[in-house]
Design an enzyme around this catalytic site. Structure first.
Site, PDB file in Angstrom:
ATOM      1  N   SER A  87      60.193  24.619  34.306  1.00 42.99           N
ATOM      2  CA  SER A  87      59.609  23.475  33.587  1.00 42.99           C
ATOM      3  C   SER A  87      58.601  22.790  34.498  1.00 42.99           C
ATOM      4  CB  SER A  87      60.696  22.466  33.229  1.00 42.99           C
ATOM      5  OG  SER A  87      61.659  23.088  32.417  1.00 42.99           O
ATOM      6  N   GLU A 134      57.442  18.041  37.519  1.00 40.48           N
ATOM      7  CA  GLU A 134      58.722  18.377  38.157  1.00 40.48           C
ATOM      8  C   GLU A 134      58.428  19.262  39.368  1.00 40.48           C
ATOM      9  OE1 GLU A 134      61.958  19.813  35.648  1.00 40.48           O
ATOM     10  OE2 GLU A 134      62.539  21.242  37.200  1.00 40.48           O
ATOM     11  N   ARG A 167      66.806  15.003  38.352  1.00 41.19           N
ATOM     12  CA  ARG A 167      65.790  15.700  39.191  1.00 41.19           C
ATOM     13  C   ARG A 167      65.391  14.856  40.409  1.00 41.19           C
ATOM     14  NH1 ARG A 167      67.744  18.373  36.208  1.00 41.19           N
ATOM     15  NH2 ARG A 167      66.873  19.825  34.711  1.00 41.19           N
TER      16      ARG A 167
HETATM   17  C1  FAD Z   1      61.821  30.665  35.775  1.00 42.29           C
HETATM   18  C2  FAD Z   1      62.278  29.359  36.396  1.00 42.29           C
HETATM   19  C3  FAD Z   1      63.269  28.620  35.791  1.00 42.29           C
HETATM   20  C4  FAD Z   1      63.723  27.418  36.373  1.00 42.29           C
HETATM   21  N1  FAD Z   1      64.711  26.707  35.757  1.00 42.29           N
HETATM   22  C5  FAD Z   1      65.178  25.565  36.299  1.00 42.29           C
HETATM   23  C6  FAD Z   1      66.232  24.824  35.672  1.00 42.29           C
HETATM   24  O1  FAD Z   1      66.763  25.218  34.648  1.00 42.29           O
HETATM   25  N2  FAD Z   1      66.634  23.667  36.269  1.00 42.29           N
HETATM   26  C7  FAD Z   1      66.086  23.209  37.420  1.00 42.29           C
HETATM   27  O2  FAD Z   1      66.507  22.155  37.898  1.00 42.29           O
HETATM   28  N3  FAD Z   1      65.090  23.890  38.043  1.00 42.29           N
HETATM   29  C8  FAD Z   1      64.625  25.048  37.512  1.00 42.29           C
HETATM   30  N4  FAD Z   1      63.602  25.738  38.127  1.00 42.29           N
HETATM   31  C9  FAD Z   1      62.986  25.186  39.342  1.00 42.29           C
HETATM   32  C10 FAD Z   1      63.540  25.782  40.664  1.00 42.29           C
HETATM   33  O3  FAD Z   1      64.147  27.025  40.436  1.00 42.29           O
HETATM   34  C11 FAD Z   1      64.542  24.870  41.353  1.00 42.29           C
HETATM   35  O4  FAD Z   1      63.964  23.619  41.568  1.00 42.29           O
HETATM   36  C12 FAD Z   1      65.020  25.451  42.692  1.00 42.29           C
HETATM   37  O5  FAD Z   1      66.123  24.713  43.141  1.00 42.29           O
HETATM   38  C13 FAD Z   1      63.959  25.456  43.780  1.00 42.29           C
HETATM   39  O6  FAD Z   1      64.516  26.103  44.909  1.00 42.29           O
HETATM   40  P1  FAD Z   1      63.613  26.913  45.924  1.00 42.29           P
HETATM   41  O7  FAD Z   1      64.481  27.441  46.982  1.00 42.29           O
HETATM   42  O8  FAD Z   1      62.796  27.928  45.177  1.00 42.29           O
HETATM   43  O9  FAD Z   1      62.665  25.760  46.455  1.00 42.29           O
HETATM   44  P2  FAD Z   1      61.109  25.836  46.778  1.00 42.29           P
HETATM   45  O10 FAD Z   1      60.342  26.007  45.510  1.00 42.29           O
HETATM   46  O11 FAD Z   1      60.842  26.786  47.859  1.00 42.29           O
HETATM   47  O12 FAD Z   1      60.875  24.349  47.299  1.00 42.29           O
HETATM   48  C14 FAD Z   1      60.931  23.243  46.410  1.00 42.29           C
HETATM   49  C15 FAD Z   1      60.930  21.953  47.222  1.00 42.29           C
HETATM   50  O13 FAD Z   1      62.145  21.877  47.982  1.00 42.29           O
HETATM   51  C16 FAD Z   1      61.865  21.839  49.377  1.00 42.29           C
HETATM   52  N5  FAD Z   1      62.912  22.665  50.020  1.00 42.29           N
HETATM   53  C17 FAD Z   1      63.320  23.920  49.695  1.00 42.29           C
HETATM   54  N6  FAD Z   1      64.330  24.301  50.506  1.00 42.29           N
HETATM   55  C18 FAD Z   1      64.567  23.272  51.351  1.00 42.29           C
HETATM   56  C19 FAD Z   1      65.489  23.055  52.430  1.00 42.29           C
HETATM   57  N7  FAD Z   1      66.382  23.972  52.814  1.00 42.29           N
HETATM   58  N8  FAD Z   1      65.437  21.852  53.075  1.00 42.29           N
HETATM   59  C20 FAD Z   1      64.546  20.896  52.721  1.00 42.29           C
HETATM   60  N9  FAD Z   1      63.639  21.054  51.742  1.00 42.29           N
HETATM   61  C21 FAD Z   1      63.660  22.228  51.054  1.00 42.29           C
HETATM   62  C22 FAD Z   1      60.461  22.410  49.534  1.00 42.29           C
HETATM   63  O14 FAD Z   1      59.830  21.929  50.698  1.00 42.29           O
HETATM   64  C23 FAD Z   1      59.806  21.898  48.252  1.00 42.29           C
HETATM   65  O15 FAD Z   1      59.423  20.550  48.395  1.00 42.29           O
HETATM   66  C24 FAD Z   1      63.132  26.955  37.572  1.00 42.29           C
HETATM   67  C25 FAD Z   1      62.113  27.707  38.176  1.00 42.29           C
HETATM   68  C26 FAD Z   1      61.685  28.907  37.600  1.00 42.29           C
HETATM   69  C27 FAD Z   1      60.618  29.711  38.276  1.00 42.29           C
END
Ligand code: FAD
Length: 341
Positions: free
Chosen positions: A238, A332, A160
């Protein structure tokens, strides 16, 4: 409409001063440059699936990444190199690779969010991580005001972790290039629960499509698949990372506590196990926040939660684990305008 609760899977977060939508890489870079030149705080927003934003919102420009497109460069020897725009939906991309006959992303099926969000915390699930398949990450570097390409070896990927997360607010991910095998067999199955569900041994491979279906089924059972009709799923996945502790501290845990030895001699244990054994119960509520009825690690919005409620529930969980086991649970989820101290 500027309320950030509309853009996060937890459904909490106050207003942003301004929200702009970047539909292309050029727009994304231009929006970031303009905000930086005006000295405005910037929040890059992907799918909002790993964010807990304060009820006060964000006093700056929120830039939502909505750039689309992918370019496939396939050669039979090395498999496929696929460059994907940051704003593409992660799981749609995984499904597409499988449909086109590629393997290696099957264990990461069903994770919400964008492709650009994937390298930030090096998403992982069911024994595999995105870093195993990422060849390159193209970014805009806000410090030196240039577009750069990171080879995987320079991304400082860990559990992570990545350079994009540790050097906070410096890099904007524009696209990610994945190197995937062409094939019908999955990566080795290394996660016991998945192996059991598939009826295979640890280390075996299975058909990619079967592994994807199994992962989606396991995730749905735990409330770890997004479903807008299901309130139990208003979460950010998580909430805490699995703690990595010294061998000496791991030896002090009860015999049945999970222990996963790490290459540096430390031991990873399970945040969910610690919470459950410290008295945090599935379904437990605190104001509008609730521990998911299906997975203790998912803190959910039961419908009317404020960010403040989620923080209180997180702190209560941390306190119980600290009192019982002396281990600090770390978030996380990325906290904006909030902290757990
Ligand atoms: C139901 C559920 C299940 C999940 N299961 C998992 C799992 O199994 N494993 C896991 O690792 N994660 C999991 N996650 C967490 C999440 O889905 C991941 O971390 C995902 O990659 C976040 O992507 P996002 O586009 O939604 O980022 P956001 O939530 O929009 O942003 C997260 C962070 O990344 C930054 N960010 C986003 N896009 C960019 C970009 N293009 N450039 C620079 N910074 C950026 C944001 O500023 C912020 O700091 C889960 C979440 C949910 C809701």
């Amino acid at each position: 409409m500027n309320r950030l609760s509309n853009f996060t899977t937890l459904g909490v977060g106050g207003p942003a001063l301004k929200i702009v939508h970047a539909h292309s890489e050029d727009e994304l870079v231009q929006f970031v440059k303009a905000a930086d030149e005006a000295n405005e705080p910037v929040l890059i927003l992907g799918g909002g699936s790993n964010l807990l934003i304060s009820d006060a919102g964000f006093a700056g420009t929120v830039i939502r990444v909505e750039s689309k497109g992918n370019a496939l460069d396939y050669d039979a020897c090395s498999g496929g190199m696929i460059e994907v725009s940051a704003g593409e939906d992660w799981d749609k991309f995984v499904a597409l690779t499988i449909e086109k006959g590629f393997a290696d992303l099957e264990s990461l099926s069903g994770i919400p969010g964008t492709v650009g969000g994937a390298p930030i915390q090096n998403i992982g699930a069911y024994g595999h991580e995105a870093s195993e398949t990422i060849a390159r990450v193209r970014v805009y570097d806000r410090k030196v005001k240039e577009i750069k390409t990171f080879a995987a070896a320079d991304c400082k990927f860990g559990y992570r972790e990545s350079i994009f997360k540790s050097e906070k607010d410096r890099y904007v991910v524009l696209s990610v290039t994945f190197q995937l095998r062409k094939g019908e067999q999955s990566l080795p199955i290394t996660y016991a629960e998945l192996a059991k569900h598939l009826g295979v041994n640890i280390g075996d491979r299975a058909p990619v499509k079967t592994v994807r279906s199994a992962v989606l089924e396991l995730r749905a059972r735990k409330g770890m698949l997004l479903d807008s009709s299901d309130k139990q799923i208003m979460s950010a996945g998580s909430f805490f990372v699995n703690p990595i502790i010294s061998k000496a501290d791991a030896d002090k845990l009860p015999a049945d506590a999970p222990r996963w030895p790490q290459p540096d001699g430390k031991v990873k244990t399970s945040a969910a196990w610690l919470m459950e054994h410290a008295g945090v119960a599935k379904g437990e509520k605190l104001a509008g926040a609730q521990i998911s009825e299906r997975h203790v690690l998912a803190l959910t919005n039961s419908g009317s939660a404020k960010a403040e409620d989620i923080v209180k529930l997180a702190k209560t969980s941390q306190k119980r684990v600290m009192e019982k086991f002396g281990i600090e649970l770390k978030a996380e989820v990325q906290l904006i305008g909030l902290d757990l101290n």
